[in-house]
Design an enzyme around this catalytic site. Structure first.
Site, short mmCIF file in Angstrom:
data_model
loop_
_atom_site.label_atom_id
_atom_site.label_comp_id
_atom_site.label_asym_id
_atom_site.label_seq_id
_atom_site.Cartn_x
_atom_site.Cartn_y
_atom_site.Cartn_z
N TYR A 157 0.85 -1.21 0.00
CA TYR A 157 0.00 0.00 0.00
C TYR A 157 0.88 1.25 0.00
CZ TYR A 157 -3.75 3.22 1.44
OH TYR A 157 -4.66 4.26 1.50
N LYS A 161 0.99 4.01 -3.05
CA LYS A 161 0.54 5.41 -2.86
C LYS A 161 1.70 6.39 -3.07
CE LYS A 161 -3.84 4.57 -1.84
NZ LYS A 161 -4.96 5.01 -2.72
N1 LIG Z 1 -10.41 5.50 4.66
C1 LIG Z 1 -9.18 5.89 4.95
O1 LIG Z 1 -8.81 5.99 6.13
C2 LIG Z 1 -8.22 6.27 3.85
C3 LIG Z 1 -7.06 6.98 4.19
C4 LIG Z 1 -6.18 7.36 3.20
C5 LIG Z 1 -6.46 7.05 1.88
N2 LIG Z 1 -7.59 6.35 1.56
C6 LIG Z 1 -7.85 6.08 0.14
O2 LIG Z 1 -9.08 6.65 -0.21
C7 LIG Z 1 -9.63 5.96 -1.33
C8 LIG Z 1 -11.08 5.64 -1.05
O3 LIG Z 1 -11.13 4.70 0.02
P1 LIG Z 1 -12.33 4.62 1.06
O4 LIG Z 1 -11.75 4.83 2.39
O5 LIG Z 1 -13.47 5.46 0.63
O6 LIG Z 1 -12.66 3.06 0.96
P2 LIG Z 1 -13.95 2.21 0.55
O7 LIG Z 1 -15.15 2.71 1.25
O8 LIG Z 1 -13.53 0.80 0.73
O9 LIG Z 1 -14.10 2.53 -1.01
C9 LIG Z 1 -13.23 1.99 -1.95
C10 LIG Z 1 -13.88 2.05 -3.31
O10 LIG Z 1 -12.97 1.52 -4.28
C11 LIG Z 1 -13.69 0.64 -5.11
N3 LIG Z 1 -12.81 -0.37 -5.68
C12 LIG Z 1 -11.96 -1.21 -5.04
N4 LIG Z 1 -11.36 -2.02 -5.92
C13 LIG Z 1 -11.84 -1.67 -7.14
C14 LIG Z 1 -11.61 -2.16 -8.45
N5 LIG Z 1 -10.74 -3.17 -8.70
N6 LIG Z 1 -12.28 -1.59 -9.48
C15 LIG Z 1 -13.16 -0.58 -9.25
N7 LIG Z 1 -13.40 -0.09 -8.04
C16 LIG Z 1 -12.76 -0.64 -7.00
C17 LIG Z 1 -14.76 0.04 -4.21
O11 LIG Z 1 -15.88 -0.39 -4.98
P3 LIG Z 1 -16.24 -1.90 -5.37
O12 LIG Z 1 -15.81 -2.79 -4.25
O13 LIG Z 1 -17.72 -1.85 -5.57
O14 LIG Z 1 -15.50 -2.16 -6.65
C18 LIG Z 1 -15.16 1.25 -3.40
O15 LIG Z 1 -16.12 2.01 -4.09
C19 LIG Z 1 -8.72 4.75 -1.54
O16 LIG Z 1 -7.83 5.00 -2.61
C20 LIG Z 1 -7.97 4.62 -0.23
O17 LIG Z 1 -6.72 4.02 -0.38
C21 LIG Z 1 -8.47 5.95 2.51
#
Ligand SMILES: NC(=O)c1ccc[n+]([C@@H]2O[C@H](COP(=O)([O-])OP(=O)(O)OC[C@H]3O[C@@H](n4cnc5c(N)ncnc54)[C@H](OP(=O)(O)O)[C@@H]3O)[C@@H](O)[C@H]2O)c1
Length: 254
Positions: A157, A161
């Site tokens: 990860y 990133k």
């Molecule tokens: N939450 C945190 O604390 C945090 C912190 C820093 C960065 N981030 C980043 O923020 C972004 C959004 O994450 P989130 O926290 O909102 O997580 P989340 O609720 O798990 O959302 C992730 C999204 O990515 C989609 N996804 C995953 N694999 C995919 C694929 N192969 N093709 C198409 N869509 C895919 C999922 O949809 P489906 O499963 O329906 O495909 C879901 O809509 C990510 O890049 C994550 O690394 C999150």
């Protein structure tokens, strides 16, 4: 008048978490949004939620690791809006906090495919389209504070990133003369579904990450990230490109 009236916007990872909020917020400001993720039923709910908004959301079910999806979602935005104004590469997955000695080839490839290769494929297609547009366009990538520090996730990860941050800077530099802006946001912890399915977490990894965390700082909310993404994609930020924007409540300051 919304900031994105008539604009064509693509948001990946729109079926939950930040992407879901980002898609709704763009539609609330007048954009035609192509919402991308694998779970079609979740996208159908999102389309329903957006029904009364000034813009609209169209579901595009697909896997961002596949060029058919990344090309197709951009084509769909152009078909609907006449142009592609904004691409938000938000889809991403975690890596069970595995440090390098515990990383399998399979986990490495999976994380890189979703977090890095998918965004690259989407950017490649988006830039090809934006180069033909007088006003260029905007790309906003979603990395993480794990994209600028090494102590917030596992090896795959963190590497993915960091690479997204580099890809962002290179793209911003290369296409600055073409009015194509490219920026990256680096969220800290936000309450979403991102940890769902992380059932084989590394004990070493979790222990090391948690030991360094300041738990007195509350988690962020999806709207905290979405509001920044919309600002960056708007003309209010027209001189901003190649920027890495940390949104973490101060977590990475220690
Ligand atoms: N939450 C945190 O604390 C945090 C912190 C820093 C960065 N981030 C980043 O923020 C972004 C959004 O994450 P989130 O926290 O909102 O997580 P989340 O609720 O798990 O959302 C992730 C999204 O990515 C989609 N996804 C995953 N694999 C995919 C694929 N192969 N093709 C198409 N869509 C895919 C999922 O949809 P489906 O499963 O329906 O495909 C879901 O809509 C990510 O890049 C994550 O690394 C999150």
């Amino acid at each position: 008048m919304g900031r994105f009236d008539g604009k064509g916007v693509v948001v990946t990872g729109a079926s939950s978490g930040m992407g879901h909020r980002i898609a709704l917020d763009f539609a609330a400001e007048g954009a035609t949004v192509v919402a991308v993720a694998r779970r079609a039923e979740r996208l159908a709910q999102l389309v329903e939620e957006a029904r009364d908004l000034p813009g609209g959301i169209v579901a595009y079910a697909g896997d961002v690791t596949v060029a058919e999806t990344t090309d197709g979602m951009i084509d769909k935005a152009v078909e609907l809006a006449g142009h592609l104004d904004v691409l938000v590469n938000n889809a991403g997955i975690m890596d069970e906090f595995k440090p390098v000695a515990e990383v399998t080839d399979e986990l490495w490839d999976k994380v890189m495919d979703v977090n890095l290769v998918g965004p690259m494929k989407a950017m490649r297609k988006a830039v090809q389209v934006m180069l033909g547009q007088e006003n260029g366009g905007n790309i906003v990538n979603v990395a993480s504070i794990g994209g600028i520090r090494g102590a917030r996730a596992g090896a795959a990860y963190t590497a993915s990133k960091h690479a997204v941050v580099g890809l962002t800077e290179n793209t911003a530099f290369m296409y600055a003369p073409n009015h194509i802006r490219c920026n990256v946001v680096c969220p800290g912890g936000v309450n979403t579904e991102v940890m769902n399915g992380q059932t084989e977490m590394s004990q070493l990894g979790v222990g090391r990450v948690m030991a360094g965390l300041d738990t007195s700082i509350p988690s962020g909310k999806v709207e905290d990230i979405s509001s920044a993404v919309l600002y960056i994609a708007s003309d209010d930020a027209k001189f901003m490109t190649g920027a890495t924007v940390v949104i973490d409540g101060g977590v990475s300051c220690n």
